[in-house]
Design a protein around this motif. Structure first.
Motif, short mmCIF file in Angstrom:
data_model
loop_
_atom_site.label_atom_id
_atom_site.label_comp_id
_atom_site.label_asym_id
_atom_site.label_seq_id
_atom_site.Cartn_x
_atom_site.Cartn_y
_atom_site.Cartn_z
N MET A 1 0.84 -1.17 0.00
CA MET A 1 0.00 0.00 0.00
C MET A 1 0.89 1.23 0.00
O MET A 1 2.03 1.18 0.46
N VAL A 3 1.51 5.02 1.29
CA VAL A 3 1.08 5.91 2.37
C VAL A 3 1.94 7.17 2.40
O VAL A 3 3.09 7.16 1.97
N GLU A 44 -3.48 6.52 3.54
CA GLU A 44 -3.30 5.67 2.36
C GLU A 44 -3.77 6.45 1.14
O GLU A 44 -4.81 7.09 1.15
#
Length: 58
Positions: A1, A3, A44
């Protein structure tokens, strides 16, 4: 992910042993980063788009 740190925060990255840069980075979706996300320490987001090289036929 992918971020980025929340406004005004310096968030340590335990793997790279530095702080998450303001422009963010790709990190694993593990317990550490999920906790940072739940606590509001990081946000995110989508990674920045890769620039298209000049002279490309695209």
């Amino acid at each position: 992910m992918y971020v980025i740190p929340a406004e005004g925060l310096k968030v340590p990255d335990p793997v790279l042993r530095d702080h998450l840069p303001a422009e963010g980075r790709e990190v694993p979706r593990d317990a550490y980063w999920m906790r940072r996300l739940a606590d509001g320490d990081v946000i995110e987001t989508l990674p920045p788009a890769a620039p298209v090289a000049e002279g490309s036929d695209r």
